[in-house]
Design an enzyme around this catalytic site. Structure first.
Site, mmCIF file in Angstrom:
data_model
loop_
_atom_site.group_PDB
_atom_site.id
_atom_site.type_symbol
_atom_site.label_atom_id
_atom_site.label_comp_id
_atom_site.label_asym_id
_atom_site.label_seq_id
_atom_site.Cartn_x
_atom_site.Cartn_y
_atom_site.Cartn_z
ATOM 1 N N GLU A 245 0.829 -1.204 0.000
ATOM 2 C CA GLU A 245 0.000 0.000 0.000
ATOM 3 C C GLU A 245 0.867 1.259 0.000
ATOM 4 O O GLU A 245 1.842 1.303 0.766
ATOM 5 C CB GLU A 245 -0.924 0.048 1.223
ATOM 6 C CG GLU A 245 -1.979 1.130 1.073
ATOM 7 C CD GLU A 245 -2.915 1.307 2.277
ATOM 8 O OE1 GLU A 245 -3.967 1.895 2.113
ATOM 9 O OE2 GLU A 245 -2.562 0.848 3.367
ATOM 10 N N ALA A 384 1.676 -0.976 10.966
ATOM 11 C CA ALA A 384 1.132 -2.269 10.575
ATOM 12 C C ALA A 384 0.424 -2.093 9.241
ATOM 13 O O ALA A 384 0.166 -0.968 8.814
ATOM 14 C CB ALA A 384 0.139 -2.758 11.616
ATOM 15 N N GLU A 386 -2.813 -3.838 6.767
ATOM 16 C CA GLU A 386 -4.002 -4.688 6.872
ATOM 17 C C GLU A 386 -4.190 -5.720 5.764
ATOM 18 O O GLU A 386 -5.330 -6.132 5.520
ATOM 19 C CB GLU A 386 -5.231 -3.778 6.900
ATOM 20 C CG GLU A 386 -5.550 -3.051 5.571
ATOM 21 C CD GLU A 386 -4.969 -1.648 5.461
ATOM 22 O OE1 GLU A 386 -3.960 -1.378 6.115
ATOM 23 O OE2 GLU A 386 -5.517 -0.829 4.698
ATOM 24 N N HIS A 419 -7.178 -1.783 14.868
ATOM 25 C CA HIS A 419 -7.196 -0.940 13.666
ATOM 26 C C HIS A 419 -7.122 -1.804 12.405
ATOM 27 O O HIS A 419 -7.941 -1.680 11.494
ATOM 28 C CB HIS A 419 -6.014 0.036 13.737
ATOM 29 C CG HIS A 419 -5.878 0.942 12.549
ATOM 30 N ND1 HIS A 419 -6.267 2.260 12.580
ATOM 31 C CD2 HIS A 419 -5.407 0.722 11.297
ATOM 32 C CE1 HIS A 419 -6.034 2.812 11.398
ATOM 33 N NE2 HIS A 419 -5.505 1.886 10.592
ATOM 34 N N GLU A 420 -6.153 -2.693 12.364
ATOM 35 C CA GLU A 420 -5.975 -3.495 11.146
ATOM 36 C C GLU A 420 -7.134 -4.479 10.956
ATOM 37 O O GLU A 420 -7.523 -4.772 9.826
ATOM 38 C CB GLU A 420 -4.626 -4.235 11.167
ATOM 39 C CG GLU A 420 -3.400 -3.345 11.399
ATOM 40 C CD GLU A 420 -3.320 -2.109 10.499
ATOM 41 O OE1 GLU A 420 -3.928 -2.114 9.412
ATOM 42 O OE2 GLU A 420 -2.660 -1.130 10.906
ATOM 43 N N HIS A 423 -9.989 -2.763 9.296
ATOM 44 C CA HIS A 423 -9.795 -2.661 7.840
ATOM 45 C C HIS A 423 -10.275 -3.918 7.102
ATOM 46 O O HIS A 423 -10.536 -3.851 5.900
ATOM 47 C CB HIS A 423 -8.310 -2.491 7.519
ATOM 48 C CG HIS A 423 -7.800 -1.092 7.621
ATOM 49 N ND1 HIS A 423 -8.430 -0.006 7.055
ATOM 50 C CD2 HIS A 423 -6.664 -0.600 8.192
ATOM 51 C CE1 HIS A 423 -7.703 1.082 7.281
ATOM 52 N NE2 HIS A 423 -6.634 0.751 7.972
#
Ligand code: BES
Ligand code: ZN
Length: 986
Positions: A245, A384, A386, A419-420, A423
């Site tokens: 990404e 990190a 995702e 958080h990940e 996603h």
């Protein structure tokens, strides 16, 4: 002073289209000759740059004539052909100053596709990828077959490729009939390959592009790259991993590298017998491929993925161990880490399982893949990533040792995991159509991570911490004229990198939080369910979200109308509240912290909404603090009535709205009196919000410095984390700005006055609630930096005891004690921490030590420390920014850090990749506390002719901040000095 999580978002990463495509460099080395013959054999004409230029001139002259003919005759297909004045030429030339005005491919021919975005006529539906990396030679061999669907007749296809050597190609129709490729061109500035066919791809047809390629494992932290760790026997172990990404998948295999080109992926990976291979999907078959350079070669084949975007593909080859648990719905969740670290993986595993269960229940949408892997990567640029079903983490974002890791680092692991995982739904299942809506990914995940952690750790009071971590930093950045709207046009990789910033993440999360409150959580939840279901395996934009939310509110709230004022214009309102009798008036104006500086960069007419907002105003009064009132300001001002006996009104309850509040003089006085008499009349979040607004309004020149100072006296009695952390953040900036003024010493004395009682209260025992632990460490660390004598003495004793006798220090006291030992110690203390930094197997401990090493008072030590960042064996590239930031924050180190940045700029740029070397982050960490005209001149002249890539907005923000600092010091120094002298002389 409180230490920020420096692992968090890379504020702005450098981005620059590298020009090193497949061209053989000057000089005909054997390799270059070999490469050339390979290309030529396969029809990709490649030559030296010199020769390319000569050919280019001839070719260009010819083509110019042909192009004129074409331009008048009209193009035969939808290719914006060479010679025409291409639509996007202006913006392209601007984006990449190195790109020629007519795009020339590596062989000197005109590159016929002149847009950064790919054409839409051909879409991929399935990739079959085989990759064979050699972790010793770093060579990679690969093959990809891309099954495509044709939406419109066309005789060419364009896809992405960067730093790949395409050695063979084949194009055939789904039935097997071969198509002839008449031309294949590469254009490094847009990282594209153009292939032209003899006959057209026909609308509705299915075709296959088969490409054989070679490449090298990257040494930077992007694409398919090499990482390593040292095992317990001291051996260096290598692994190969990916980070794609936003635009790095094209460095690992040729692909249609834009988020809306979703496809299914099949993967086969070659590895050594002693390694394992991981992919987004589970393994289905392992093949033994015989012996190869002394080792047994294995090929793993993986199950086909669901429809997904290229940036979410991931694979890793390593020799890790793992632990596994099942979710309630029988999905297997595993954490992978080096064998010696696997004991630190338990917390992440349990948290991941709990949060997966919670999200499945909250979204009412099942996790669609059969497994979820979380893996610790020793060299990792971000916190990190995702990747669907194979989430990659920096070690400090996933490993937690209950005996060694602090509460702050513990919370960080929970947040990153949550958080990940968020996603996996917001981003992976439903993806933004294009990067201009990045906030739909990052804003949502940044909001949901707090819900997720709040659910698994209710005692951590995450929603109180939300304002501290998200709303307040976002309000700070968004008050600059050089901010940007949440929804922002982006075109190329440099611009895309640049929006992974506080606005997309934290302003995004804050406005969702505000929306949640006025819409109510149940409507938000059913809207999100609708959104996920209607766009699953597809893409959406911001308007798609607003429309499902309005629908779920039975069209009673025009979500788009309201929210457009928050996402499509930058900034936010200052709501000014004044009272006449029983009537309270609230007016709104754009809040710009630099407005009073006659800033000519402010163009109010630029907003489509004239800088007015739909503000969900909330308030309560001292008469009935438990009833919260709501009033809408519909891009307008409002008036409301309060009972006559009301003394004060608190507006923006718990700072849940994305705006600031200015009271009239008598209301400020009433609020300050109430805080002094009984601060618990306000919730901790409201106290934090009052502190934050008062200090910021003073920073903006609309509030006299005596107001935040008078208000702050109450902190003597404050015992809660969130208000203290807010105050310390502001005092820390005051401390940097006042450092060269005559008020500085009195300021430190005042800080000692405020901190002494709370430091005594919080004490040295590593006990109490999670928030107590967070507060203890912030308070004691601040006390050390302000030289509160008892605290320094106690900490030095504990440091010595640890250094000499090896006495264990409880995890939450370590930061304080290391900081005291190093700041007030010398070479011996520093060296002890440096050797611990090099020998510990606990990533959280390493990080703590690295940060503490930067608080030394001896400039010789600091300079040596800075120089160590130039050797990747001493400080990992991923950690360089931490070192520069901590040295820059140290009064003894600030000028050294700036000098170092200037002296080593080019070397650092060359050493680290786009993803690692976050120019923007570095610029702001090193310069934005400067507060003299001289330093402003230094910074602006150094960067004047520099291409800072995606760091350019950060540079503007830093320069604006320095100007503001200068102005603020000039206008407040005297008032602050007088106030402090009077107060301290009482
Ligand atoms: N999608 C990002 C990772 C990323 C960041 C990719 C920047 C490309 C550029 C990931 O979800 C993320 O946001 N990670 C954060 C951690 C999070 C807890 C805020 C990070 O890397 O800091
Ligand atoms: Zn994210």
């Amino acid at each position: 002073m409180p230490q920020q999580q420096t692992d968090s978002i890379r504020m702005e990463a450098q981005g620059k289209f590298a020009q090193n495509g497949m061209v053989a460099g000057p000089g005909d080395s054997q390799t270059n000759i070999n490469k050339r013959s390979l290309y030529e054999h396969n029809g990709v004409a490649v030559c030296s740059q010199k020769r390319a230029l000569i050919i280019a001139t001839v070719v260009f002259a010819t083509l110019f004539i042909i192009s004129l003919i074409i331009a008048y005759a009209g193009p035969g297909n939808d290719c914006p052909c060479a010679g025409e004045k291409p639509d996007h030429l202006e913006s392209e030339t601007e984006l990449n100053s190195s790109a020629p005005s007519v795009p020339l491919a590596t062989n000197g021919e005109v590159f016929p596709w002149n847009k950064v975005r790919l054409p839409g006529a051909i879409r991929p539906s399935r990739y079959n990828i085989t990759i064979h990396p050699n972790l010793t030679t770093l060579g990679v061999k690969g093959e990809v077959t891309i099954e495509v669907r044709v939406l419109k007749d066309t005789n060419f296809v364009v896809f992405h490729s960067k730093n790949l050597t395409i050695i063979d190609k084949l194009v055939y129709a789904a039935g097997g009939r071969n198509l002839t490729v008449v031309k294949m061109l590469e254009y490094p500035p847009t990282q594209q390959i153009y292939m032209e066919m003899k006959e057209k791809f026909r609308r509705g047809g299915n075709y296959v592009l088969k490409l054989l390629f070679t490449s090298r494992l990257s040494q930077e932290l992007e694409g398919f790259y090499l990482s390593s760790y040292i095992n317990k026997n001291g051996e260096k172990k290598y692994l190969a991993t990916t980070h794609f990404e936003p635009t790095y998948a094209r460095q690992a295999f040729p692909c249609f590298d834009e988020p809306q080109f979703k496809a299914k992926f099949r993967m086969s990976l070659y590895r050594d017998k002693f390694q394992i291979a991981l992919f987004n999907m589970p393994l289905i078959l392992t093949e033994h491929k015989g012996y190869f350079s002394g080792g047994e070669l294995i090929c793993d084949h993986f199950q086909e993925s669901v429809e997904m975007s290229t940036y979410l593909v991931a694979f890793v080859i390593c020799d890790y161990d793992h632990i596994t648990n099942m979710t309630r719905h029988n999905k297997s969740v595993s954490v992978y880490a080096p064998r010696e670290m696997i004991s630190q993986a338990d917390f992440a595993l349990h948290t991941a399982v709990d949060i997966m269960d919670y999200y499945e229940e909250f979204f009412m949408v099942p996790y669609p893949l059969p497994k979820q892997d979380l893996i610790a990567i020793p060299d990792f640029a971000a916190g990190a990533m995702e990747n669907w079903g194979l989430i990659t983490y920096r070690e400090t974002s996933i490993l937690y040792d209950y005996k060694e890791t602090s509460a702050a680092a513990h919370q960080w692991v929970a947040i990153v995991v949550a958080h990940e995982l968020a996603h996996q739904w917001f981003g992976n299942l439903v993806t933004m159509k294009w990067w201009n809506d990045l906030w739909l990914n990052e804003g949502f995940a940044s909001f949901l991570e707090y819900l997720g952690v709040d659910h698994v750790m209710p005692g951590w009071k995450m929603m109180d911490q939300f304002i501290l971590d998200k709303t307040q930093p976002a309000l700070t950045l968004d008050a600059l004229a050089s901010s940007h709207p949440i929804s922002v046009d982006v075109h190329d990789p440099v611009e895309i990198e640049a929006i992974f910033d506080t606005i997309s993440y934290s302003k995004g999360a804050s406005v969702i939080h505000m929306l949640e409150i006025f819409l109510h959580q149940d409507i938000l939840r059913s809207g999100l369910y609708d959104y996920l279901n209607s766009h699953k395996y597809g893409n959406a934009d911001t308007d798609d979200l607003w429309s499902v939310l309005s629908k779920n509110a039975n069209q009673s709230i025009e979500v788009k109308t309201i929210m457009d004022t928050w996402t499509r214009q930058m900034g936010f309102p200052l709501v000014t509240v004044s009272r006449t009798g029983n009537i309270i008036s609230a007016t709104q104006h754009r809040f710009l912290v630099t407005a009073h500086m006659n800033n000519d960069t402010i163009h109010p007419e630029e907003s489509p909404f004239g800088y007015k907002w739909f503000v969900p105003l909330s308030y309560y009064t001292d008469v009935d603090p438990s009833s919260i009132h709501h009033v809408w300001m519909n891009m307008t001002d409002v008036k409301f009535e309060v009972p006559p006996e009301v003394q004060w009104v608190k507006v923006n309850v718990n700072q849940s709205g994305f705006y600031r509040v200015m009271y009239d003089d008598s209301m400020w006085q009433a609020i300050i009196t109430a805080l002094h008499q009984n601060h618990s009349s306000f919730s901790p979040a409201d106290r934090a919000s009052l502190i934050d607004d008062a200090f910021t309004l003073c920073r903006a020149g609309v509030l006299d410095a005596t107001i935040p100072l008078n208000l702050s006296i109450y902190l003597q009695k404050e015992r809660d984390y969130v208000p203290w952390a807010t105050a310390l953040e502001h005092f820390q900036s005051w401390s940097k700005r006042l450092a060269e003024t005559r008020a500085y010493k009195s300021f430190l004395e005042y800080m000692r006055y405020l901190l002494t009682p709370v430091a005594r209260y919080i004490g040295w025992k590593d006990t109490g609630s999670h928030l107590d632990k967070l507060m203890r460490s912030d308070i004691l660390a601040s006390a050390i930096l302000c030289d509160v004598k008892d605290v320094v003495k106690e900490a030095q004793i504990m440091f010595n005891d640890w250094m000499v006798n090896g006495t264990r220090i409880p995890p939450n006291l370590r930061e304080v004690i290391y900081v005291a030992g190093i700041k007030y110690g010398g070479v011996k203390e520093w060296q002890h921490c440096w050797s611990k930094y090099n020998s510990t197997g606990i990533p959280s401990e390493r990080k703590l030590l690295l940060k503490a090493l930067g608080v030394a008072s001896d400039t010789w030590i600091l300079q040596r420390f800075l120089l160590s960042t130039l050797d990747r064996n001493l400080v990992k590239p991923q950690d360089v920014k931490v070192v520069l930031a901590v040295v820059a924050a140290n009064p003894e180190g600030r000028f050294l850090a700036w000098r170092h940045l200037k002296a080593q700029w080019h070397q650092m740029q060359a050493m680290f990749g786009n993803a690692t070397f976050s120019m923007g982050g570095l610029i702001s960490a090193v310069t934005s506390h400067f507060s003299t005209q001289y330093d402003l001149h230094e910074v602006s002249s150094f960067f004047e002719h520099m291409n800072v890539g995606s760091g350019s907005r950060s540079l503007q923000q830093s320069l604006e901040t320095i100007r503001l600092n200068i102005y603020w010091v000039q206008n407040n120094e005297e008032t602050i000095y007088t106030w402090l002298s009077n107060f301290l002389d009482r």
